[in-house]
Scaffold this motif. Sequence first.
Motif, PDB file in Angstrom:
ATOM      1  N   ASP A  46       0.694  -1.426  -0.189  1.00  0.00           N
ATOM      2  CA  ASP A  46       0.129   0.274  -0.045  1.00  0.00           C
ATOM      3  C   ASP A  46       1.004   2.032   0.162  1.00  0.00           C
ATOM      4  OD1 ASP A  46      -1.690   1.693   0.519  1.00  0.00           O
ATOM      5  OD2 ASP A  46      -3.283   1.082   1.584  1.00  0.00           O
ATOM      6  N   ARG A  47       1.032   2.227  -1.575  1.00  0.00           N
ATOM      7  CA  ARG A  47       1.971   3.284  -0.749  1.00  0.00           C
ATOM      8  C   ARG A  47       1.879   4.436  -0.826  1.00  0.00           C
ATOM      9  NH1 ARG A  47       5.600   4.187  -5.326  1.00  0.00           N
ATOM     10  NH2 ARG A  47       6.111   2.391  -6.457  1.00  0.00           N
ATOM     11  N   ARG A  48       0.323   3.849   0.795  1.00  0.00           N
ATOM     12  CA  ARG A  48       0.003   5.002   1.168  1.00  0.00           C
ATOM     13  C   ARG A  48       0.791   5.387   2.863  1.00  0.00           C
ATOM     14  NH1 ARG A  48      -6.653   4.260   1.622  1.00  0.00           N
ATOM     15  NH2 ARG A  48      -5.146   1.785   1.138  1.00  0.00           N
ATOM     16  N   TYR A 102     -10.998 -14.767  -8.550  1.00  0.00           N
ATOM     17  CA  TYR A 102     -10.655 -16.469  -8.087  1.00  0.00           C
ATOM     18  C   TYR A 102     -11.476 -16.981  -7.430  1.00  0.00           C
ATOM     19  CZ  TYR A 102      -6.054 -14.946  -9.524  1.00  0.00           C
ATOM     20  OH  TYR A 102      -4.623 -14.260 -10.518  1.00  0.00           O
ATOM     21  N   GLU A 103     -12.980 -16.160  -7.310  1.00  0.00           N
ATOM     22  CA  GLU A 103     -14.315 -16.722  -7.086  1.00  0.00           C
ATOM     23  C   GLU A 103     -13.712 -16.936  -5.474  1.00  0.00           C
ATOM     24  OE1 GLU A 103     -15.211 -19.959  -9.772  1.00  0.00           O
ATOM     25  OE2 GLU A 103     -16.856 -18.449 -11.319  1.00  0.00           O
ATOM     26  N   ILE A 104     -13.520 -16.138  -4.821  1.00  0.00           N
ATOM     27  CA  ILE A 104     -13.378 -16.603  -3.487  1.00  0.00           C
ATOM     28  C   ILE A 104     -14.689 -16.541  -2.785  1.00  0.00           C
ATOM     29  CG2 ILE A 104     -12.545 -15.058  -1.552  1.00  0.00           C
ATOM     30  CD1 ILE A 104     -10.450 -16.375  -4.020  1.00  0.00           C
ATOM     31  N   THR A 105     -14.365 -17.208  -1.392  1.00  0.00           N
ATOM     32  CA  THR A 105     -15.630 -17.478  -0.911  1.00  0.00           C
ATOM     33  C   THR A 105     -16.026 -16.628   0.610  1.00  0.00           C
ATOM     34  OG1 THR A 105     -14.928 -19.719   0.502  1.00  0.00           O
ATOM     35  CG2 THR A 105     -16.624 -19.581  -1.419  1.00  0.00           C
ATOM     36  N   GLU A 106     -14.446 -16.448   1.094  1.00  0.00           N
ATOM     37  CA  GLU A 106     -14.518 -15.538   2.559  1.00  0.00           C
ATOM     38  C   GLU A 106     -12.893 -15.046   2.057  1.00  0.00           C
ATOM     39  OE1 GLU A 106     -15.378 -16.379   6.899  1.00  0.00           O
ATOM     40  OE2 GLU A 106     -15.136 -18.424   5.043  1.00  0.00           O
ATOM     41  N   VAL A 107     -12.753 -14.193   3.390  1.00  0.00           N
ATOM     42  CA  VAL A 107     -11.021 -13.958   2.979  1.00  0.00           C
ATOM     43  C   VAL A 107     -10.507 -13.716   4.748  1.00  0.00           C
ATOM     44  CG1 VAL A 107     -10.063 -11.464   2.937  1.00  0.00           C
ATOM     45  CG2 VAL A 107     -12.163 -11.760   1.074  1.00  0.00           C
ATOM     46  N   TYR A 108      -9.540 -13.605   4.901  1.00  0.00           N
ATOM     47  CA  TYR A 108      -9.179 -13.915   6.038  1.00  0.00           C
ATOM     48  C   TYR A 108      -7.975 -12.591   6.711  1.00  0.00           C
ATOM     49  CZ  TYR A 108     -11.164 -18.690   7.145  1.00  0.00           C
ATOM     50  OH  TYR A 108     -12.435 -19.910   7.445  1.00  0.00           O
ATOM     51  N   HIS A 109      -8.141 -11.717   7.843  1.00  0.00           N
ATOM     52  CA  HIS A 109      -6.992 -11.301   8.422  1.00  0.00           C
ATOM     53  C   HIS A 109      -6.749 -11.544   8.927  1.00  0.00           C
ATOM     54  CE1 HIS A 109      -8.307  -7.183   8.750  1.00  0.00           C
ATOM     55  NE2 HIS A 109      -9.233  -7.440   9.139  1.00  0.00           N
ATOM     56  N   HIS A 110      -6.007 -10.675   9.991  1.00  0.00           N
ATOM     57  CA  HIS A 110      -5.173 -10.260  11.478  1.00  0.00           C
ATOM     58  C   HIS A 110      -5.811  -8.829  11.444  1.00  0.00           C
ATOM     59  CE1 HIS A 110      -2.200 -14.166  11.342  1.00  0.00           C
ATOM     60  NE2 HIS A 110      -3.202 -13.744  12.589  1.00  0.00           N
ATOM     61  N   ARG A 111      -6.672  -8.574  12.949  1.00  0.00           N
ATOM     62  CA  ARG A 111      -7.268  -7.500  13.210  1.00  0.00           C
ATOM     63  C   ARG A 111      -5.679  -6.444  14.004  1.00  0.00           C
ATOM     64  NH1 ARG A 111     -12.447  -6.160  14.697  1.00  0.00           N
ATOM     65  NH2 ARG A 111     -12.977  -7.517  14.891  1.00  0.00           N
ATOM     66  N   GLU A 112      -5.821  -5.062  13.541  1.00  0.00           N
ATOM     67  CA  GLU A 112      -5.037  -3.942  13.980  1.00  0.00           C
ATOM     68  C   GLU A 112      -6.142  -3.171  14.754  1.00  0.00           C
ATOM     69  OE1 GLU A 112      -2.130  -4.365  13.068  1.00  0.00           O
ATOM     70  OE2 GLU A 112      -1.649  -5.601  11.443  1.00  0.00           O
ATOM     71  N   VAL A 113      -4.575  -2.932  15.427  1.00  0.00           N
ATOM     72  CA  VAL A 113      -5.425  -1.832  16.241  1.00  0.00           C
ATOM     73  C   VAL A 113      -5.215  -0.322  16.395  1.00  0.00           C
ATOM     74  CG1 VAL A 113      -5.345  -3.684  18.564  1.00  0.00           C
ATOM     75  CG2 VAL A 113      -3.499  -2.307  17.833  1.00  0.00           C
ATOM     76  N   ALA A 114      -4.254   0.513  14.818  1.00  0.00           N
ATOM     77  CA  ALA A 114      -4.551   1.822  15.121  1.00  0.00           C
ATOM     78  C   ALA A 114      -5.360   2.583  13.776  1.00  0.00           C
ATOM     79  CB  ALA A 114      -2.578   1.706  14.743  1.00  0.00           C
ATOM     80  N   ARG A 115      -4.942   4.025  14.399  1.00  0.00           N
ATOM     81  CA  ARG A 115      -6.919   4.233  13.408  1.00  0.00           C
ATOM     82  C   ARG A 115      -6.454   3.754  11.893  1.00  0.00           C
ATOM     83  NH1 ARG A 115      -5.066  10.811  14.707  1.00  0.00           N
ATOM     84  NH2 ARG A 115      -3.484  10.887  13.815  1.00  0.00           N
ATOM     85  N   GLU A 116      -4.967   3.622  11.380  1.00  0.00           N
ATOM     86  CA  GLU A 116      -5.280   3.944   9.977  1.00  0.00           C
ATOM     87  C   GLU A 116      -4.646   2.875   9.157  1.00  0.00           C
ATOM     88  OE1 GLU A 116      -1.317   6.123   8.406  1.00  0.00           O
ATOM     89  OE2 GLU A 116      -2.147   7.770   9.375  1.00  0.00           O
ATOM     90  N   GLU A 117      -4.558   1.905  10.050  1.00  0.00           N
ATOM     91  CA  GLU A 117      -4.780   0.055   9.640  1.00  0.00           C
ATOM     92  C   GLU A 117      -6.387  -0.240   9.673  1.00  0.00           C
ATOM     93  OE1 GLU A 117      -0.554   0.854  11.637  1.00  0.00           O
ATOM     94  OE2 GLU A 117      -2.325   1.354  11.975  1.00  0.00           O
ATOM     95  N   THR A 176     -11.737  -1.978   7.701  1.00  0.00           N
ATOM     96  CA  THR A 176     -12.624  -1.415   7.453  1.00  0.00           C
ATOM     97  C   THR A 176     -13.871  -0.871   5.690  1.00  0.00           C
ATOM     98  OG1 THR A 176     -13.050  -0.218   9.967  1.00  0.00           O
ATOM     99  CG2 THR A 176     -15.065   0.652   8.294  1.00  0.00           C
ATOM    100  N   LEU A 177     -12.426  -0.191   5.051  1.00  0.00           N
ATOM    101  CA  LEU A 177     -12.749  -0.289   3.445  1.00  0.00           C
ATOM    102  C   LEU A 177     -12.964  -1.133   2.885  1.00  0.00           C
ATOM    103  CD1 LEU A 177     -10.046   2.946   2.521  1.00  0.00           C
ATOM    104  CD2 LEU A 177     -12.665   3.376   3.518  1.00  0.00           C
TER     105      LEU A 177
END
Length: 424
Positions: free
Chosen positions: A38-40, A96-111, A116-117
């Motif tokens: 993410d270039r941001r 890719y006909e994905i049925t679900e997305v997994y990720h680790h939750r972060e705590v700081a505002r930008e992450e 959320t987006l």
Amino acid sequence: MSKKILVWFRNDLRLHDNEMLVEAIAKSDSILPVYILDRRSFGETKYGTLKTGNIRAQFILESVLGLRSSLKQIGGNLLIAEGNPEDIIPQLAQEYEITEVYHHREVAREETHVSTLVENALWKLRINLKHFIGHTLYNKEDLPFPIKDIPDAFNQFKKKIERDSMIKPCFAAPDRINVAEVIDWGVLSSLEELNLLPQQKDQRADFEFVGGEAEGLAHLQKVIAAMQQAATTKNLILASKLSAWLAMGSLSPRKVYWEIKKMEGVPNTKAMFNHILLGLLWRDYFRFMFKKYGNTFFSPDGFGSQGLIDVVNEQDNFNKWKNAQTGFAVVDAVMTELNQTGFISNIARQTAALYLINNLEVSWVFGAAYFEEKLIDYNPASNWGNWANVAGVGNDQKSKSVFDLDKNIKNLDPKGNYSLTWAS
């Protein structure tokens, strides 16, 4: 229809002790491992600093390629893309006909904002974003209190959590993986493509950080070997320097804990064990404090009111500080080491912070932003939480009187050797 799960890697770049990855493999026919640059995260801040400087950027790139290498060794790969996750992940999910997305939750505002987006974009496609928690030594659900009731004082937090909570065993690293069919797995940008220049190695540095899970695990074993050697020297405390791999998630805090716990019965290693454990507990504490209080840690007044600010000379004083040109030898040495290597000890961080805040009368948020750019082991909660504490605006107001510049200097550089070594 086969079930495909997209595994979105962020600051969790490892195979070992990764519940998200283990569950994705168990509950799918194939997975799509993805990392998005993410270039941001490489832009400029309102303080005139960079979000990510060249030393940490190099470590991030090495960590990502390390994950790709680890995945390839078990029959997989890592899809690397560049752009905004909220745009790319929904596109990949459809392609890719994905049925679900997994990720680790972060705590700081930008992450969390990016999460959320992504979640909102996936919701429109009727695809669930499942959150995992894997950055802390203690799991949130195993704490002896809800997040809103976590003690603000670190010592109370430490006492209660060690008495009433347990540290879970690690998840085993998968030994094989079935990934989606991908034509182009992508290429990771170089430093130059991120408009950054490689850092020349400073010969004064006694340690070199290389990113990636394999490097992190190898360094952990070196720390353990050092502890074994310390068996002949009572209460020897060495700087473990594990924090950079912990920050990238290339090392799991639980892996660190259980590996060093094996040394528990070895004579004269208790001080080193306690030293490493204390660092892991501070990481947990600040992460949970961010979960409890959110963005208050990014406010100059924090939980109180910051001290005097020399508004007229603030920018000039800040520039002198970050460029190691204050004229105060120890502080200039600290900043030179930071600028050249991306790493300084905890006491050196406190020393630089105290001088910036109290002697130069610069708002602490400038310093926190500069550490964000420079520190190879940067993570939002620990960095901004520690700076707020030193500035006296942290959530634990009892810590205000703990910090003493003169005492720090005596501990950091009792004979003046450090200042001489890192003279700019």
